[in-house]
Design a protein around this motif. Structure first.
Motif, short mmCIF file in Angstrom:
data_model
loop_
_atom_site.label_atom_id
_atom_site.label_comp_id
_atom_site.label_asym_id
_atom_site.label_seq_id
_atom_site.Cartn_x
_atom_site.Cartn_y
_atom_site.Cartn_z
N ILE A 21 0.77 -1.23 0.00
CA ILE A 21 0.08 0.09 0.05
C ILE A 21 0.78 1.18 -0.11
O ILE A 21 0.52 2.41 -0.64
CB ILE A 21 -1.19 0.06 1.27
CG1 ILE A 21 -2.18 -1.02 0.91
CG2 ILE A 21 -1.60 1.13 1.52
CD1 ILE A 21 -3.06 -0.60 -0.43
N GLU A 22 1.82 1.35 0.93
CA GLU A 22 2.78 2.67 0.85
C GLU A 22 3.55 2.71 -0.44
O GLU A 22 3.49 4.14 -0.71
CB GLU A 22 3.52 2.45 2.02
CG GLU A 22 3.09 2.62 3.47
CD GLU A 22 2.15 3.81 3.59
OE1 GLU A 22 2.64 4.90 3.11
OE2 GLU A 22 1.18 3.80 4.01
N GLU A 23 3.81 1.74 -1.19
CA GLU A 23 4.41 1.63 -2.51
C GLU A 23 3.42 2.36 -3.37
O GLU A 23 3.89 3.25 -4.30
CB GLU A 23 5.04 0.39 -2.70
CG GLU A 23 5.91 0.39 -3.89
CD GLU A 23 6.36 -0.98 -4.38
OE1 GLU A 23 7.80 -0.88 -4.55
OE2 GLU A 23 5.67 -1.87 -4.46
N ALA A 24 2.29 1.86 -3.38
CA ALA A 24 1.15 2.17 -4.65
C ALA A 24 0.65 3.55 -4.17
O ALA A 24 0.62 4.47 -4.95
CB ALA A 24 -0.11 1.19 -4.24
N LYS A 25 0.76 3.88 -2.88
CA LYS A 25 0.37 5.50 -2.38
C LYS A 25 1.35 6.44 -3.00
O LYS A 25 0.90 7.35 -3.81
CB LYS A 25 0.35 5.58 -0.97
CG LYS A 25 -0.16 6.84 -0.35
CD LYS A 25 -0.16 6.73 0.96
CE LYS A 25 -0.73 8.23 1.75
NZ LYS A 25 -0.05 9.46 1.31
N ALA A 26 2.84 6.12 -2.86
CA ALA A 26 3.84 6.94 -3.33
C ALA A 26 3.68 7.02 -4.98
O ALA A 26 3.76 8.11 -5.50
CB ALA A 26 5.09 6.51 -3.06
N PHE A 27 3.39 6.05 -5.58
CA PHE A 27 3.16 5.88 -6.95
C PHE A 27 2.22 6.68 -7.66
O PHE A 27 2.33 7.32 -8.43
CB PHE A 27 3.24 4.47 -7.51
CG PHE A 27 2.94 4.26 -8.96
CD1 PHE A 27 3.99 4.38 -9.99
CD2 PHE A 27 1.62 4.13 -9.58
CE1 PHE A 27 3.72 4.40 -11.24
CE2 PHE A 27 1.40 4.12 -10.90
CZ PHE A 27 2.53 4.24 -11.68
N TYR A 28 0.95 6.36 -6.88
CA TYR A 28 -0.25 7.21 -7.40
C TYR A 28 -0.07 8.58 -7.16
O TYR A 28 -0.75 9.24 -8.03
CB TYR A 28 -1.40 6.46 -7.00
CG TYR A 28 -1.55 5.01 -7.79
CD1 TYR A 28 -2.27 5.25 -8.96
CD2 TYR A 28 -1.39 3.73 -7.27
CE1 TYR A 28 -2.24 3.85 -9.74
CE2 TYR A 28 -1.48 2.76 -7.85
CZ TYR A 28 -2.15 2.89 -9.11
OH TYR A 28 -2.16 1.66 -9.83
N GLU A 29 0.40 8.99 -5.91
CA GLU A 29 0.55 10.50 -5.75
C GLU A 29 1.89 10.93 -6.71
O GLU A 29 1.34 12.20 -7.26
CB GLU A 29 0.99 10.66 -4.48
CG GLU A 29 -0.15 10.50 -3.48
CD GLU A 29 0.25 10.52 -2.05
OE1 GLU A 29 1.52 10.77 -1.45
OE2 GLU A 29 -0.67 10.40 -1.05
N LEU A 30 2.58 10.21 -7.31
CA LEU A 30 3.69 10.61 -8.12
C LEU A 30 2.84 11.12 -9.39
O LEU A 30 3.32 12.15 -10.20
CB LEU A 30 4.84 9.74 -8.22
CG LEU A 30 5.54 9.95 -9.46
CD1 LEU A 30 6.68 10.94 -9.19
CD2 LEU A 30 6.46 8.63 -9.75
#
Length: 125
Positions: free
Chosen positions: A16-25
């Motif tokens: 989830i944290e990796e996904a959160k960073a990607f989708y915010e990027l």
């Protein structure tokens, strides 16, 4: 009954944290909710729900499409953020050096993956 239901889409991710960073990027608003569920807040749509799955396996098809007014601008913007686009060179599907399919049939479209391997696209339309 179902025709009046407010639908939403969901798919799994490894982290989830990796996904959160990607989708915010890539410019989306996110919100982590109960039980570690990640919500993608998209304009004009119900939220998309991403959930963690230990044995996640990405789908072999596009799980999320982003319509854009100008695909070249969208692809250039995402490339500048470090996104790598998929390259295809088959009889039925070819992409250019940017990763954009400009075939005679269908929209101009380019595919990329999130950190969990889920296939996303931008398409002009």
């Amino acid at each position: 009954m179902l025709q009046t239901s407010k639908t939403f889409s969901s798919f799994s991710v490894k982290n989830i944290e990796e996904a959160k960073a990607f989708y915010e990027l890539i410019g989306l608003k996110t919100k982590v909710g109960e039980m570690g569920i990640l919500g993608l807040e998209l304009e004009g749509n119900e939220n998309i729900m991403l959930y963690p799955k230990d044995n996640h396996e990405p789908a072999t098809f596009t799980v999320l499409n982003f319509p854009v007014n100008n695909i070249d601008e969208a692809v250039d913007d995402l490339i500048a953020k470090g996104i790598k686009f998929e390259q295809y060179d088959s009889e039925y599907l070819k992409t250019d050096e940017k990763g954009i399919s400009r075939g005679e049939q269908g929209p101009k479209i380019a595919w990329f993956k999130d950190p969990s391997g889920n296939i996303l696209s931008v398409l002009e339309g």
